[in-house]
Design a protein around this motif. Structure first.
Motif, PDB file in Angstrom:
ATOM      1  N   THR A 271       0.819  -1.222   0.000  1.00 57.85           N
ATOM      2  CA  THR A 271       0.000   0.000   0.000  1.00 57.85           C
ATOM      3  C   THR A 271       0.848   1.265   0.000  1.00 57.85           C
ATOM      4  OG1 THR A 271      -0.118  -0.107   2.419  1.00 57.85           O
ATOM      5  CG2 THR A 271      -1.940  -1.073   1.180  1.00 57.85           C
ATOM      6  N   SER A 272       2.118   1.161   0.344  1.00 59.66           N
ATOM      7  CA  SER A 272       2.960   2.359   0.388  1.00 59.66           C
ATOM      8  C   SER A 272       3.468   2.761  -0.989  1.00 59.66           C
ATOM      9  CB  SER A 272       4.161   2.135   1.318  1.00 59.66           C
ATOM     10  OG  SER A 272       4.992   1.102   0.818  1.00 59.66           O
ATOM     11  N   ILE A 273       3.175   1.942  -2.013  1.00 58.93           N
ATOM     12  CA  ILE A 273       3.601   2.266  -3.381  1.00 58.93           C
ATOM     13  C   ILE A 273       2.350   2.545  -4.216  1.00 58.93           C
ATOM     14  CG2 ILE A 273       4.881   1.475  -5.389  1.00 58.93           C
ATOM     15  CD1 ILE A 273       6.470  -0.342  -3.617  1.00 58.93           C
ATOM     16  N   PRO A 274       1.988   3.815  -4.402  1.00 57.49           N
ATOM     17  CA  PRO A 274       0.727   4.140  -5.079  1.00 57.49           C
ATOM     18  C   PRO A 274       0.820   4.073  -6.600  1.00 57.49           C
ATOM     19  CG  PRO A 274       1.832   6.152  -4.434  1.00 57.49           C
ATOM     20  CD  PRO A 274       2.680   5.019  -3.936  1.00 57.49           C
ATOM     21  N   LEU A 275      -0.332   3.973  -7.203  1.00 52.19           N
ATOM     22  CA  LEU A 275      -0.473   4.058  -8.656  1.00 52.19           C
ATOM     23  C   LEU A 275      -1.443   5.180  -8.966  1.00 52.19           C
ATOM     24  CD1 LEU A 275      -0.031   2.795 -11.524  1.00 52.19           C
ATOM     25  CD2 LEU A 275      -2.095   1.462 -11.100  1.00 52.19           C
ATOM     26  N   ILE A 276      -1.070   6.007  -9.917  1.00 57.01           N
ATOM     27  CA  ILE A 276      -1.924   7.128 -10.312  1.00 57.01           C
ATOM     28  C   ILE A 276      -2.405   6.889 -11.739  1.00 57.01           C
ATOM     29  CG2 ILE A 276      -1.979   9.611 -10.802  1.00 57.01           C
ATOM     30  CD1 ILE A 276       0.218   9.899  -8.632  1.00 57.01           C
ATOM     31  N   ILE A 277      -3.697   7.068 -11.959  1.00 58.52           N
ATOM     32  CA  ILE A 277      -4.265   7.009 -13.302  1.00 58.52           C
ATOM     33  C   ILE A 277      -4.592   8.435 -13.720  1.00 58.52           C
ATOM     34  CG2 ILE A 277      -6.079   6.053 -14.755  1.00 58.52           C
ATOM     35  CD1 ILE A 277      -6.401   3.814 -12.697  1.00 58.52           C
ATOM     36  N   THR A 278      -3.937   8.905 -14.755  1.00 57.76           N
ATOM     37  CA  THR A 278      -4.102  10.297 -15.180  1.00 57.76           C
ATOM     38  C   THR A 278      -5.469  10.512 -15.808  1.00 57.76           C
ATOM     39  OG1 THR A 278      -3.215   9.925 -17.406  1.00 57.76           O
ATOM     40  CG2 THR A 278      -1.635  10.388 -15.652  1.00 57.76           C
ATOM     41  N   GLU A 279      -5.789  11.781 -16.074  1.00 58.99           N
ATOM     42  CA  GLU A 279      -7.079  12.104 -16.691  1.00 58.99           C
ATOM     43  C   GLU A 279      -7.239  11.436 -18.047  1.00 58.99           C
ATOM     44  OE1 GLU A 279      -8.010  16.192 -16.918  1.00 58.99           O
ATOM     45  OE2 GLU A 279      -7.870  16.547 -14.761  1.00 58.99           O
ATOM     46  N   ALA A 280      -6.106  11.232 -18.732  1.00 59.43           N
ATOM     47  CA  ALA A 280      -6.156  10.571 -20.042  1.00 59.43           C
ATOM     48  C   ALA A 280      -6.186   9.051 -19.912  1.00 59.43           C
ATOM     49  CB  ALA A 280      -4.957  10.995 -20.881  1.00 59.43           C
ATOM     50  N   GLY A 281      -6.166   8.556 -18.666  1.00 64.16           N
ATOM     51  CA  GLY A 281      -6.219   7.118 -18.459  1.00 64.16           C
ATOM     52  C   GLY A 281      -4.869   6.447 -18.540  1.00 64.16           C
ATOM     53  N   ASN A 282      -3.777   7.216 -18.493  1.00 67.59           N
ATOM     54  CA  ASN A 282      -2.438   6.639 -18.511  1.00 67.59           C
ATOM     55  C   ASN A 282      -1.977   6.322 -17.092  1.00 67.59           C
ATOM     56  OD1 ASN A 282      -2.175   6.934 -21.349  1.00 67.59           O
ATOM     57  ND2 ASN A 282      -1.683   9.097 -21.073  1.00 67.59           N
ATOM     58  N   LEU A 283      -1.005   5.433 -16.985  1.00 71.32           N
ATOM     59  CA  LEU A 283      -0.488   5.039 -15.681  1.00 71.32           C
ATOM     60  C   LEU A 283       0.689   5.916 -15.284  1.00 71.32           C
ATOM     61  CD1 LEU A 283      -0.480   1.158 -16.093  1.00 71.32           C
ATOM     62  CD2 LEU A 283      -2.264   2.589 -15.117  1.00 71.32           C
ATOM     63  N   SER A 284       0.776   6.196 -13.996  1.00 70.35           N
ATOM     64  CA  SER A 284       1.885   6.994 -13.486  1.00 70.35           C
ATOM     65  C   SER A 284       2.122   6.603 -12.036  1.00 70.35           C
ATOM     66  CB  SER A 284       1.572   8.486 -13.610  1.00 70.35           C
ATOM     67  OG  SER A 284       2.655   9.275 -13.184  1.00 70.35           O
ATOM     68  N   GLY A 285       3.252   7.045 -11.469  1.00 71.46           N
ATOM     69  CA  GLY A 285       3.512   6.786 -10.062  1.00 71.46           C
ATOM     70  C   GLY A 285       4.656   5.819  -9.826  1.00 71.46           C
ATOM     71  N   PHE A 286       5.014   5.671  -8.573  1.00 70.27           N
ATOM     72  CA  PHE A 286       6.191   4.908  -8.187  1.00 70.27           C
ATOM     73  C   PHE A 286       6.048   3.419  -8.486  1.00 70.27           C
ATOM     74  CE2 PHE A 286       9.065   2.884  -5.067  1.00 70.27           C
ATOM     75  CZ  PHE A 286      10.243   3.477  -5.476  1.00 70.27           C
ATOM     76  N   LEU A 287       4.836   2.889  -8.431  1.00 66.63           N
ATOM     77  CA  LEU A 287       4.625   1.471  -8.725  1.00 66.63           C
ATOM     78  C   LEU A 287       5.043   1.150 -10.161  1.00 66.63           C
ATOM     79  CD1 LEU A 287       3.591  -1.290  -7.847  1.00 66.63           C
ATOM     80  CD2 LEU A 287       1.287  -0.584  -8.483  1.00 66.63           C
ATOM     81  N   LEU A 288       4.639   2.012 -11.091  1.00 70.73           N
ATOM     82  CA  LEU A 288       5.019   1.826 -12.494  1.00 70.73           C
ATOM     83  C   LEU A 288       6.538   1.950 -12.652  1.00 70.73           C
ATOM     84  CD1 LEU A 288       4.060   1.512 -15.478  1.00 70.73           C
ATOM     85  CD2 LEU A 288       4.012   4.002 -15.588  1.00 70.73           C
ATOM     86  N   ASN A 289       7.130   2.953 -11.980  1.00 72.90           N
ATOM     87  CA  ASN A 289       8.574   3.151 -12.064  1.00 72.90           C
ATOM     88  C   ASN A 289       9.338   1.951 -11.501  1.00 72.90           C
ATOM     89  OD1 ASN A 289       8.106   5.656 -13.139  1.00 72.90           O
ATOM     90  ND2 ASN A 289       8.416   6.762 -11.237  1.00 72.90           N
ATOM     91  N   THR A 290       8.814   1.381 -10.413  1.00 68.55           N
ATOM     92  CA  THR A 290       9.468   0.226  -9.802  1.00 68.55           C
ATOM     93  C   THR A 290       9.479  -0.959 -10.760  1.00 68.55           C
ATOM     94  OG1 THR A 290       8.767   0.959  -7.604  1.00 68.55           O
ATOM     95  CG2 THR A 290       9.459  -1.333  -7.823  1.00 68.55           C
ATOM     96  N   ALA A 291       8.339  -1.224 -11.397  1.00 66.12           N
ATOM     97  CA  ALA A 291       8.277  -2.322 -12.370  1.00 66.12           C
ATOM     98  C   ALA A 291       9.242  -2.076 -13.526  1.00 66.12           C
ATOM     99  CB  ALA A 291       6.842  -2.474 -12.884  1.00 66.12           C
ATOM    100  N   ALA A 292       9.323  -0.823 -13.982  1.00 66.28           N
ATOM    101  CA  ALA A 292      10.223  -0.490 -15.090  1.00 66.28           C
ATOM    102  C   ALA A 292      11.684  -0.696 -14.691  1.00 66.28           C
ATOM    103  CB  ALA A 292       9.991   0.951 -15.526  1.00 66.28           C
ATOM    104  N   ARG A 293      12.018  -0.350 -13.445  1.00 66.78           N
ATOM    105  CA  ARG A 293      13.399  -0.517 -12.986  1.00 66.78           C
ATOM    106  C   ARG A 293      13.749  -1.987 -12.820  1.00 66.78           C
ATOM    107  NH1 ARG A 293      12.817   4.414  -8.633  1.00 66.78           N
ATOM    108  NH2 ARG A 293      12.934   6.098 -10.161  1.00 66.78           N
ATOM    109  N   LEU A 294      12.801  -2.773 -12.358  1.00 60.69           N
ATOM    110  CA  LEU A 294      13.038  -4.212 -12.249  1.00 60.69           C
ATOM    111  C   LEU A 294      13.222  -4.841 -13.631  1.00 60.69           C
ATOM    112  CD1 LEU A 294      10.488  -5.126  -9.453  1.00 60.69           C
ATOM    113  CD2 LEU A 294      12.962  -5.430  -9.312  1.00 60.69           C
ATOM    114  N   GLN A 295      12.433  -4.376 -14.594  1.00 59.42           N
ATOM    115  CA  GLN A 295      12.598  -4.869 -15.969  1.00 59.42           C
ATOM    116  C   GLN A 295      13.973  -4.487 -16.505  1.00 59.42           C
ATOM    117  OE1 GLN A 295      12.497  -2.690 -19.076  1.00 59.42           O
ATOM    118  NE2 GLN A 295      13.245  -4.571 -19.993  1.00 59.42           N
ATOM    119  N   SER A 296      14.408  -3.266 -16.206  1.00 57.75           N
ATOM    120  CA  SER A 296      15.730  -2.825 -16.638  1.00 57.75           C
ATOM    121  C   SER A 296      16.820  -3.686 -16.012  1.00 57.75           C
ATOM    122  CB  SER A 296      15.927  -1.352 -16.260  1.00 57.75           C
ATOM    123  OG  SER A 296      17.210  -0.900 -16.619  1.00 57.75           O
TER     124      SER A 296
END
Length: 501
Positions: free
Chosen positions: A215-240
């Motif tokens: 719960t300490s890692i939030p996900l934000i859905i923008t007005e355009a319906g895109n994903l943002s936030g630290f949860l997305l960044n964390t997944a991207a860094r793990l993929q990297s």
């Protein structure tokens, strides 16, 4: 129909929907609750209910972006987590825009070889279209069968959102099966076999990172319906990080929290991956991403890499020694134990270094173990830290030559060697001072004359200097080495870093 007041018994559903369509595309309302409020004067008329639901589909299509394709029927788990249901229209609702819930996961996937495939196929556009259709259609179908939603990003990237750790991992490995023509998941409910034009595509490998369950890692859905936030960044860094570890082969990295939740979810009813013993979670320790420390795991799903399961005790001992800063002795010995165990359990290899190492021209699993024994003897019994570190450098040289040697272990070996390298500079300065002070006791007669004369000849001088470093006249070498480490503990903090500096 120009205004809602124009609605009457003769107004057709088509005319009402056209009115809603004009309002929605003009962005006069972007949420279902706003649509309901606007239609409140006429919503009691049950004739309007089918139109209201079509209006909901329109709003979803225009404003939900990444989640525009979900519905309560097709993505029940995600729907429950991401949608605030309407009390009167249970199949409709409002999309949450800021989400901090424990059972939400994001997987980020990258397709290896995508750019090269596009370059090689630039004169065969049908192949490019086939791959494009596969990513946009088959991958979405696989994701839906895994109770997830996926979307293609920036050509060769795929983002998956799931409402459980199991679904996220099943989707990632199912997509890997599709691209690599493998059958790791082996679940009849998930169609990973290629069909139609997709059968002619070459095999692709993927790297993936999965984060969530906290719960300490939030996900934000923008007005355009895109994903943002630290949860997305964390997944991207793990993929990297997965891509760093295996630039050409498939690899899946997860957070430790995701692994813990996966185990909880499968404590009673096990998914096909566990029923058929298809995976193993290999603890990969703490990884630093731009100042953030993440406990991570690798999902081992290739039979050829299951030997890593036998390394868990040794690598965890090393993690603890590094964490507790036991650099005087235990870190080095635990590192040697890990290298020895890796050489014992991994597939047989034979590599030839540029020059012989301790008389060894062909390095095999057995001779690697011998080199570790030489290093331990030099460190523990002989107190010859120069020889111990020299042997450690040789081991790194060997590991870099071994095909498919585990990159994580190599990273830790290099990391430990770098830290000891800092101490060696200080230690050498102290030893050199002792040599200069005691040179007349170390050498006598012709050797002493040769030593002084050799200062003008670097090669001979260095040979004699090396011999001098082993002299019994040099006292308390172990105490000196340990004290230097204790005095510089702040410099010995070690983490594996991933990402841009």
């Amino acid at each position: 129909m120009k205004d809602l007041n124009d609605f009457n018994d003769n107004t057709s559903e088509y005319e009402l929907f056209s009115h809603i369509y004009d309002k929605a595309t003009a962005r006069e309302f972007t949420t279902f609750s706003a649509l309901k409020e606007y239609l409140s004067p006429i919503i009691k008329d049950k004739r309007t209910h089918p139109v209201v639901m079509k209006g909901f589909d329109l709003i979803k299509s225009l404003n939900w972006g990444f989640f525009s394709g979900i519905s309560k029927n097709t993505h029940g788990k995600i729907w429950r987590e991401l949608v605030i249901p309407d009390p009167h229209f249970p199949e409709a609702g409002n999309l949450k825009r800021t989400i901090s819930i424990s059972n939400l996961y994001i997987a980020m996937l990258d397709i290896h070889g995508y750019t090269k495939f596009c370059q090689d196929s630039r004169k065969n556009l049908s192949m490019l279209h086939t791959l494009d259709r596969s990513i946009n259609r088959e991958i979405r179908t696989i994701s839906t069968q895994c109770h997830c939603v996926s979307q293609r990003e920036r050509g060769d990237e795929i983002v998956i959102v799931a409402a459980s750790a199991t679904d996220a991992l099943m989707a990632a490995l199912s997509i890997s099966d599709f691209f690599a023509n493998t059958n790791v998941v082996d679940d009849p409910a998930i169609s990973t076999q290629r069909s139609g034009d997709a059968a002619i595509l070459p095999t692709f490998k993927i790297s993936a990172g999965i984060a969530g369950g906290n719960t300490s890692i939030p996900l934000i859905i923008t007005e355009a319906g895109n994903l943002s936030g630290f949860l997305l960044n964390t997944a991207a860094r793990l993929q990297s990080r997965a891509n760093e570890l295996s630039p050409k082969e498939s690899r899946v990295m997860t957070t430790k929290q995701m692994y813990i939740n996966f185990v909880k979810e499968n404590s009673v009813n096990k998914c096909s991956l566990l029923k058929k013993d298809k995976i193993y979670f290999f603890d990969t320790g703490l990884i630093e991403f731009k100042g953030v420390m993440l406990p991570t795991c690798e999902v081992v799903f290739k039979e050829s890499e299951r030997y890593k399961e036998k390394l868990s005790e040794e690598i965890n001992k090393l993690y603890v020694s590094i964490r507790d800063s036991l650099w005087e002795q235990k870190v080095f010995l635990d590192l040697m134990d890990l290298i020895v165990k890796t050489a014992v359990v991994m597939p047989q290899f034979g590599v030839s270094p540029k020059k012989a190492i301790s008389g060894i021209l062909l390095v095999t699993n057995d001779t690697t173990i011998q080199l570790c024994e030489i290093a331990v003897k030099a460190y523990l019994q002989d107190e010859d830290y120069f020889h111990a570190m020299e042997t450690l450098d040789h081991l790194i040289e060997i590991m870099e030559l071994i095909p498919n040697f585990d990159r994580l272990i190599l990273d830790y070996v290099k990391g430990v060697a770098d830290k000891y390298g800092l101490m060696m500079k200080l230690y050498e300065e102290c030893i050199d001072k002792q040599i200069d002070d005691k040179i007349e006791n170390i050498f006598d007669g012709n050797n002493l004359k040769t030593y002084y004369a050799a200062k003008n000849g670097v090669v001979v001088y260095e040979k004699l200097r090396k011999a001098a470093k082993k002299s019994p006249e040099l006292i308390m070498k172990k105490n000196l080495w340990y004290n230097l480490i204790k005095q510089n503990k702040e410099k010995m903090t070690m983490t594996i870093y991933s990402g841009k500096k």
